[in-house]
Scaffold this motif. Structure first.
Motif, short mmCIF file in Angstrom:
data_model
loop_
_atom_site.label_atom_id
_atom_site.label_comp_id
_atom_site.label_asym_id
_atom_site.label_seq_id
_atom_site.Cartn_x
_atom_site.Cartn_y
_atom_site.Cartn_z
N THR A 520 0.82 -1.18 -0.01
CA THR A 520 0.02 -0.03 0.04
C THR A 520 0.97 1.25 0.04
N SER A 521 0.23 2.28 -0.25
CA SER A 521 0.88 3.79 0.09
C SER A 521 1.75 3.86 1.19
N ARG A 522 1.34 3.00 2.42
CA ARG A 522 1.87 3.17 3.64
C ARG A 522 3.01 2.24 3.73
N ARG A 523 3.23 1.35 2.85
CA ARG A 523 4.20 0.38 2.54
C ARG A 523 3.81 -0.85 3.52
#
Length: 724
Positions: A520-523
């Motif tokens: 995800t964008s939050r890794r």
């Protein structure tokens, strides 16, 4: 007048008039058959006018959820024929349904979401993800009341655009059937003639078809996904777990407990971050620093003089000793005895069924990734040229830094800033926003005041610009250049810097890229509700999966990951995040479960706030710790708990009672009715419940009871206002 109440009044008036004048008689099958010829003639003479009147009438009836939609649809076929009738009926019905949807949303949604938002969260998430599919399926079954669909969908978060188009497409089949029936009006004796059991079954199958198609496409997609990976005929293991932190240890423990063959792989230290760098060492340091603070405050306990000398190196040695003492709980020896095969080495997933470690390839039916997270290092120019630490490396200190800069105002930054300040360091804490910004303002204020009282210089709303190494130009001192809120730059000299700006999930180096497993964008690794990754037999849990970075949620997720990985072919369980506690171990502690006031306000959820000050608690007074509060958020007028924030000594321990209550649906009345030992800290929970009860005391009944007691004493009673 409030616009909402004006709209409600108008709708009620229209519905009352519809009923009072018995307008329903004009929308019956008999009335339609009686006026069929006249309506047909009118349409032949003025087609556009009749279509317009028909459409407006249909739209109004659908918008007001009035009965008669079926007859109106038949009328469309009877008057216009199938080729004109279907589009006219379909568009009119969709517009009317959308208006009903908007009315329901405007009048009721905020109230429903505020009262039942937490219970509806799963439904809301499902509709945001699959709303069109749900609505389309419901629209395909005419036996289900369409007006009810309109009203219920208006209470959810489904978008108006999705509602309109899914309704338009979904109602096509049913509208076509009814319009076609209308063209043969003379042969219909009752509405039940239209929908035969066979036709209803056909509609149900039609409604199920999109889901079957989606399931089939998913199966095909999964087959293609696995196609390039040769599947072993047999497997050496049932489960391979990568990472021996909290999530990995619990996963392996559960697998071994149910007699599965499980291998646990750890590339660094058993116990993961919590044991070696996080929870355990930080709490050991906080305890030592807290003792120094107690000694300084000994005068408040009646001590005339207390002197404590300490050695910083000894304090840090104690921290390592505590870690060593706890270490056997997470050791290779213990887990081997439990039946877990433990391998030390770097794991790499080479296919959905194989993991390599130390040159050995392990075959397994399922894999659980529990690789945790590591400290984030901010991209500040010059950082590499200065002496900086993270929450992983700070424990290597043996000499006390006289001047310590702490970057970050979250739980880790606040806990360690306070601890080092109590150990005699000159601590400057730099935060781009507010300290503890996920907590309510009243909690942040108390923590900030406590840190300042311990000597921490707090620079909130301040940005770290660059680091400068020691040189003659800056007085041979390392320094951090920050930009304050007014835009001016300021130099902060330091001997050591602690970067505590968050933690980043460990997703690299394990083969995820080769398998195409997305992050995800939050890794964090992208997972579904069952903690499955792109490959259904590969799971992720703990910090690497998110959405929380707590040891207890990692262990909580581990149950779902292990059970689903081992038994998911027969029964799967969605991870439950409905009641997640969190604690920050500053002094005072901050503990929370469920909603905070700020979150409720942001999400538009109406709550009732009950507050009990710990300065009133006998035990807190006796312990010289009478500061803080217990704040409980409940459904307005009810004792159902939506969230709790506690600030004070032992807040994390006090929270447990509320976590239990929320998990099992117990309200404040149950807490109030529970005996709490006197004098103890948990009495604060009972007194908070008492504050809520006092605010909801039945005042009128109490007035009557007061009269009753006066009468029992023989006094002349005074009539209660409003009584007869």
């Amino acid at each position: 007048m409030n616009k909402r109440w004006l709209l409600i009044g108008t709708l009620v008036l229209l519905i009352v008039l519809f009923s009072a004048f018995d307008l329903q008689r004009f929308f019956s099958l008999d009335a339609l058959k009686a006026s069929h010829d006249a309506l047909k003639e009118a349409y032949d003479n003025e087609p556009l006018y009749i279509i317009s009147v028909y459409s407006v009438t249909y739209i109004v009836m659908a918008a007001l959820s009035l009965p008669g939609a079926t007859v109106m649809t038949l009328a469309g076929g009877a008057m216009f024929g199938i080729w004109v009738g279907v589009p006219v009926v379909l568009i009119s019905a969709t517009i009317g349904a959308t208006l009903a949807f908007w009315v329901s949303r405007y009048i009721l949604r905020d109230t429903v979401q505020s009262r039942f938002g937490d219970r509806l969260e799963t439904i809301n998430n499902g509709l945001e993800r699959d709303g069109a599919f749900y609505l389309f399926s419901l629209r395909l079954v005419p036996a289900f009341p369409f007006f009810l669909i309109n009203l219920l969908m208006g209470l959810t978060r489904i978008s108006s655009r999705t509602f309109f188009w899914a309704s338009l497409i979904g109602m096509f089949a049913g509208s076509s059937v009814y319009v076609n029936a209308g063209t043969q009006l003379a042969s219909i004796s009752s509405l039940s003639d239209i929908l035969s059991p066979a036709l209803i079954i056909s509609f149900v199958l039609l409604a199920i078809f999109p889901w079957l198609a989606r399931w089939g496409l998913g199966r095909v997609k999964t087959r293609r996904l696995y196609a390039r990976w040769p599947k072993p005929e047999t497997f050496d293991r049932n489960l391979v777990v990568i990472g021996a932190g909290a999530a990995g240890l619990v996963t392996a423990y559960i697998a071994a407990a149910v007699r599965a063959k499980v291998t646990l792989i750890e590339g660094h230290k058993m116990g993961g971050d919590c044991l070696n760098y996080g929870c355990v060492p930080s709490k050991a340091l906080i305890r030592s620093a807290g003792f120094l603070k107690q000694a300084q405050q000994s005068g408040s306990l009646g001590m005339t003089e207390t002197r404590v000398d300490y050695d910083f190196a000894e304090v840090m040695a104690r921290v390592h000793r505590v870690v060593k003492t706890v270490e056997p709980h997470d050791s290779i020896e213990r887990y081997t005895k439990l039946g877990v095969e433990v391998i030390e080495g770097q794991a790499r997933i080479t296919s959905p069924w194989t993991v390599t470690v130390n040159g050995q390839t392990l075959t397994t039916r399922a894999i659980v990734i529990a690789t945790g997270a590591s400290p984030a290092v901010p991209k500040i120019p010059g950082l590499e040229s200065v002496r900086y630490y993270t929450s992983d490396t700070i424990w290597s200190l043996t000499e006390r830094p006289e001047r310590l800069v702490v970057l970050g105002g979250g739980p880790i930054g606040c806990e360690l800033a306070q601890a080092f300040a109590r150990l005699g360091c000159q601590v400057t804490q730099v935060e781009m926003g507010d300290l503890m910004q996920r907590e309510d303002e009243d909690a942040r204020t108390l923590v900030s005041a406590a840190l300042a009282d311990d000597g921490v210089q707090i620079l909130a709303q301040t940005k770290a610009v660059r680091c400068e190494a020691a040189s003659e130009s800056n007085g041979h001192s390392q320094q951090l250049i920050v930009q304050e809120q007014d835009g001016r730059e300021k130099a902060i000299p330091f001997d050591a810097m602690l970067c505590a700006v968050g933690r980043v999930p460990r997703t690299e180096g394990f083969g995820l890229e080769e398998l195409g497993i997305p992050v995800t964008s939050r890794r964090t690794i992208e997972t579904n509700a069952w903690l499955q990754t792109l490959y259904p037999n590969i799971y992720a849990c703990g910090d690497v999966a998110g959405p929380y970075q707590f040891t207890h949620t990692a262990a909580h997720q581990a149950w779902y990951a292990s059970v689903n990985a081992l038994f998911g072919d027969f029964k799967r369980f969605k991870a439950d995040y409905s009641v997640i506690p969190r604690s920050t171990f500053t002094d005072p502690e901050v503990a929370r479960v469920g909603l905070s006031e700020d979150e409720a306000r942001t999400r538009g959820i109406t709550v009732e706030v009950t507050r009990y000050g710990l300065d009133d608690l006998d035990r807190a007074i006796a312990d010289e710790a009478a500061q803080g509060f217990v704040k409980v958020l409940t459904v307005p007028g009810k004792d159902r708990i939506l969230g709790v924030t506690i600030v004070g000594k032992h807040a994390s321990d006090l929270l447990a009672e509320y976590v239990l209550a929320m998990k099992h649906g117990l309200g404040l009345n149950k807490i109030l009715g529970t005996i709490h030992t006197y004098p103890t800290w948990p009495e604060a929970n009972k007194y908070a419940a008492g504050e809520w009860k006092r605010a909801h005391a039945p005042q009128k009944l109490l007035q009557w009871v007061k009269q009753f007691h006066a009468w029992r004493r023989g006094e002349k009673t005074v009539r209660v206002k409003g009584s007869s």
